[in-house]
Motif scaffolding. Sequence first.
Motif: not given
Length: 240
Positions: A22, A26, A32-34, A57
């Motif tokens: 991330r 990102g 950036a998504h987890v 994203d």
Amino acid sequence: MPLVVLCGLPGSGKSRRAAELRAALGGPERPAHVVAEAEGGRAALRAEVERRLSRRDVVIVDAGNELRSVRYELYCAARQAGTPRCLLHCAGGTSRPDEPPFEAPDPRNRWDRPLFTVCGEEPLPLAAIRAALFDSAAPPPHRATRSQPLQSGTFLHHLDRVTQEVLAAVTAAQRSGAQPGDAVRVPGVAEGLVLTRPVSMAELSRLRRQFISYTKMQPSEENLPQLASMFLQYLSRSIR
């Protein structure tokens, strides 16, 4: 909108690696998504991944993804979204008796590649991961969105028949008095399905429809021998 799928045993460092990814992938122009495992299991994880996939994203899936069938579903989600993806295998860790056996990724399977493996404190191959995600061409459209070749009809017929046979075996076992913890056997398939609770025909039919909808996105003769096994794994993961 690249997708990074992590897989590995408990204690292999997946969450730490997800945080590293991330931070590395990102930025202000590319969030950036987890997405981590939570209540709701496999279906909820897949739904959240699909919701997060967008044009810009990065989505990182921090989950065990022990089964081939789970990784195949995420592969299909990425193909449907038209986004590059890669798989990061965190080696090490310890298996748990209450979890399904870990099916190690195999780069010969298209849903397991491009594949990167890290162990312990080994640094992430960030340059190679970035190249796979940001320098690769978008995957071609699903076969489901194009005119189907003749053999796809055979594939879909086989898919329908195999899943019906599995459901018939599960239903017959329950009618015969199968209890939670008993293994349901399907002729011609080595592994069985261990029921953790009674399952209604309505739920089985719903899970069958979901499995078919994902699997028919990529009708391929190379999957024919594995369809029954993949469906059993899907049921095992979904029925909790």
